[in-house]
Design a protein around this motif. Structure first.
Motif, PDB file in Angstrom:
ATOM      1  N   LEU A 156       0.137 -14.220 -27.559  1.00 37.58           N
ATOM      2  CA  LEU A 156       0.206 -14.994 -26.324  1.00 37.58           C
ATOM      3  C   LEU A 156       0.841 -14.194 -25.193  1.00 37.58           C
ATOM      4  O   LEU A 156       0.462 -14.331 -24.026  1.00 37.58           O
ATOM      5  N   ALA A 157       1.796 -13.343 -25.511  1.00 40.56           N
ATOM      6  CA  ALA A 157       2.444 -12.531 -24.482  1.00 40.56           C
ATOM      7  C   ALA A 157       1.459 -11.583 -23.813  1.00 40.56           C
ATOM      8  O   ALA A 157       1.621 -11.224 -22.645  1.00 40.56           O
ATOM      9  N   GLN A 158       0.417 -11.179 -24.543  1.00 45.45           N
ATOM     10  CA  GLN A 158      -0.573 -10.275 -23.975  1.00 45.45           C
ATOM     11  C   GLN A 158      -1.359 -10.946 -22.849  1.00 45.45           C
ATOM     12  O   GLN A 158      -1.720 -10.315 -21.860  1.00 45.45           O
ATOM     13  N   ILE A 159      -1.624 -12.238 -23.007  1.00 42.71           N
ATOM     14  CA  ILE A 159      -2.406 -12.975 -22.006  1.00 42.71           C
ATOM     15  C   ILE A 159      -1.776 -12.856 -20.625  1.00 42.71           C
ATOM     16  O   ILE A 159      -2.452 -12.598 -19.624  1.00 42.71           O
ATOM     17  N   SER A 160      -0.472 -13.046 -20.553  1.00 42.91           N
ATOM     18  CA  SER A 160       0.221 -13.087 -19.264  1.00 42.91           C
ATOM     19  C   SER A 160       0.037 -11.810 -18.465  1.00 42.91           C
ATOM     20  O   SER A 160      -0.120 -11.849 -17.247  1.00 42.91           O
ATOM     21  N   LYS A 161       0.054 -10.673 -19.120  1.00 45.56           N
ATOM     22  CA  LYS A 161      -0.003  -9.416 -18.379  1.00 45.56           C
ATOM     23  C   LYS A 161      -1.413  -8.859 -18.221  1.00 45.56           C
ATOM     24  O   LYS A 161      -1.624  -7.907 -17.478  1.00 45.56           O
ATOM     25  N   LEU A 162      -2.394  -9.459 -18.895  1.00 46.00           N
ATOM     26  CA  LEU A 162      -3.761  -8.956 -18.811  1.00 46.00           C
ATOM     27  C   LEU A 162      -4.597  -9.667 -17.759  1.00 46.00           C
ATOM     28  O   LEU A 162      -5.647  -9.165 -17.355  1.00 46.00           O
ATOM     29  N   CYS A 163      -4.141 -10.835 -17.294  1.00 48.39           N
ATOM     30  CA  CYS A 163      -4.887 -11.601 -16.301  1.00 48.39           C
ATOM     31  C   CYS A 163      -4.829 -10.913 -14.936  1.00 48.39           C
ATOM     32  O   CYS A 163      -3.933 -10.119 -14.656  1.00 48.39           O
ATOM     33  N   SER A 164      -5.786 -11.242 -14.075  1.00 48.69           N
ATOM     34  CA  SER A 164      -5.876 -10.602 -12.764  1.00 48.69           C
ATOM     35  C   SER A 164      -4.857 -11.135 -11.771  1.00 48.69           C
ATOM     36  O   SER A 164      -4.354 -10.394 -10.930  1.00 48.69           O
ATOM     37  N   THR A 165      -4.560 -12.441 -11.842  1.00 50.32           N
ATOM     38  CA  THR A 165      -3.626 -13.064 -10.907  1.00 50.32           C
ATOM     39  C   THR A 165      -2.641 -13.949 -11.640  1.00 50.32           C
ATOM     40  O   THR A 165      -2.848 -14.304 -12.811  1.00 50.32           O
ATOM     41  N   VAL A 166      -1.584 -14.325 -10.946  1.00 50.72           N
ATOM     42  CA  VAL A 166      -0.581 -15.224 -11.527  1.00 50.72           C
ATOM     43  C   VAL A 166      -1.218 -16.559 -11.877  1.00 50.72           C
ATOM     44  O   VAL A 166      -0.932 -17.152 -12.922  1.00 50.72           O
ATOM     45  N   GLY A 167      -2.107 -17.057 -11.014  1.00 51.73           N
ATOM     46  CA  GLY A 167      -2.759 -18.334 -11.275  1.00 51.73           C
ATOM     47  C   GLY A 167      -3.571 -18.315 -12.547  1.00 51.73           C
ATOM     48  O   GLY A 167      -3.507 -19.247 -13.355  1.00 51.73           O
ATOM     49  N   GLU A 168      -4.338 -17.249 -12.747  1.00 55.51           N
ATOM     50  CA  GLU A 168      -5.131 -17.123 -13.968  1.00 55.51           C
ATOM     51  C   GLU A 168      -4.222 -17.025 -15.184  1.00 55.51           C
ATOM     52  O   GLU A 168      -4.495 -17.618 -16.236  1.00 55.51           O
ATOM     53  N   SER A 169      -3.124 -16.312 -15.045  1.00 55.87           N
ATOM     54  CA  SER A 169      -2.179 -16.152 -16.146  1.00 55.87           C
ATOM     55  C   SER A 169      -1.586 -17.486 -16.574  1.00 55.87           C
ATOM     56  O   SER A 169      -1.509 -17.796 -17.765  1.00 55.87           O
ATOM     57  N   LEU A 170      -1.162 -18.290 -15.597  1.00 56.50           N
ATOM     58  CA  LEU A 170      -0.584 -19.590 -15.919  1.00 56.50           C
ATOM     59  C   LEU A 170      -1.594 -20.486 -16.615  1.00 56.50           C
ATOM     60  O   LEU A 170      -1.305 -21.123 -17.626  1.00 56.50           O
TER      61      LEU A 170
END
Length: 340
Positions: A89-103
């Motif tokens: 799950l930690a990988q998801i946060s840093k692989l997304c393009s924007t903060v919105g996508e990450s959340l």
């Protein structure tokens, strides 16, 4: 009729209490009595290897606050925690393009690790309202857990935005405590109490902040991995059930015999005996699944060995490389070159 959390035991990641020892040291309080009341070992605060009953966590936090006249204990615990903990799950946060996508994507998969609560993203004009909801009813005080969860979420969001995080306001549903100024000083924003939700508000523009470590190709592979876990049906056979639980918790402190045994409602020794009847050990299954996941990522992505080691739960790349070579006969890099 909804069941209360204490009526139907609900296990939660024991990592939620990391930071308790440091918080106690800062506040000058002793946790011994509260640990005894809640049935939590002191070791769990520094090296969590198991899941904890949700009721235990709430009881511990609330008892510390009440026993020591410290209405801010949950807040102090969160101050001393790392904002991200889970392996995959930690990988998801840093692989997304924007903060919105990450959340958005992080919340989608959070239920793999947290059955007790959820976050809702609400749009209100030029602002976003983040609301925390309980998935289960609970008759006791939730004040300390709400303080911890909201503070930790804001810390994680600040990390994603590289410190660019203009919080507009924070809301808590409980009454205003004494010395509430510590919150506004820490958050650099107004903090309101006696509200109808626990959460916070920030400008919608924050969602468009780019994430420097974005990797759409690797993100798709990680999502495929997590989607598979979400869609996986409960297994009827023992081996299949154990394998599924190992896969979900891979890369976390909870991928252990004790943790999986708890989730299955068995004693660790009993589970070991049952597995032995199938001529397999728990460690063998962990090695097997680690190898499967490692090969999947090596073959389908350009993930670095550092990130892959973390995802799989190894302490460092060297430990991962040694383990991989024992199974495959070659290093991860050599295996990747051979297969591509």
């Amino acid at each position: 009729m909804r069941k209360r959390a204490e009526d139907k035991p609900l296990f939660t990641d024991g990592d939620i209490l990391l930071g308790s020892r440091e918080a106690a040291e800062e506040l000058g309080i002793d946790l011994s009595d509260s640990l005894a009341v809640s049935g939590i070992s002191r070791q769990q605060l520094t090296n969590p290897r198991n899941f904890l009953n949700y009721h235990q966590i709430v009881t511990f936090l609330d008892d510390v606050a009440e026993r020591n006249s410290c209405p801010h204990f949950g807040f102090y615990v969160a101050k001393h925690q790392q904002p991200f903990r889970f392996g995959v799950l930690a990988q998801i946060s840093k692989l997304c393009s924007t903060v919105g996508e990450s959340l958005t994507k992080s919340f989608k998969y959070t239920r793999l690790y947290n059955q007790a609560s959820m976050w809702q993203i609400c749009k209100d004009g030029d602002y976003i309202v983040m609301k925390r909801h309980q998935r289960v009813a609970y008759t006791g005080s939730m004040v300390q857990l709400h303080l911890l969860a909201v503070t930790l979420m804001i810390k994680a969001s600040k990390t994603l935005g590289k410190g660019r995080y203009p919080v507009t306001s924070i809301s808590f549903s409980h009454a205003r405590p004494e010395n509430s100024e510590i919150y506004s000083r820490y958050f650099h924003a107004p903090v309101n109490f006696d509200q109808d939700y626990d959460g916070y508000i920030f400008p919608k523009s924050y969602l468009s902040i780019p994430i420097e470590t974005a990797d759409p190709e690797l993100l798709a592979i990680v999502e495929q991995h997590l989607d598979g876990m979400l869609s996986e049906q409960p297994k009827q056979d023992l081996i299949g059930n154990v394998r599924a639980l190992i896969r979900v918790n891979l890369g976390t402190n909870l991928c252990s015999l004790d943790g999986v045994s708890q989730l299955m409602g068995r004693h660790p020794r009993a589970l070991q005996r049952e597995l032995k009847e199938y001529d397999v050990g728990f460690r063998d299954l962990v090695i097997e699944i680690r190898q499967e996941v490692a090969e999947h990522y090596l073959l389908n992505s350009k993930i670095s060995l550092i990130d892959l080691s973390d995802l799989l739960g190894y302490n460092n790349v060297s430990a991962f490389s040694r383990a991989f070579k024992v199974v495959s006969g070659v290093s991860p890099n050599d295996w990747r070159v051979m297969k591509l």
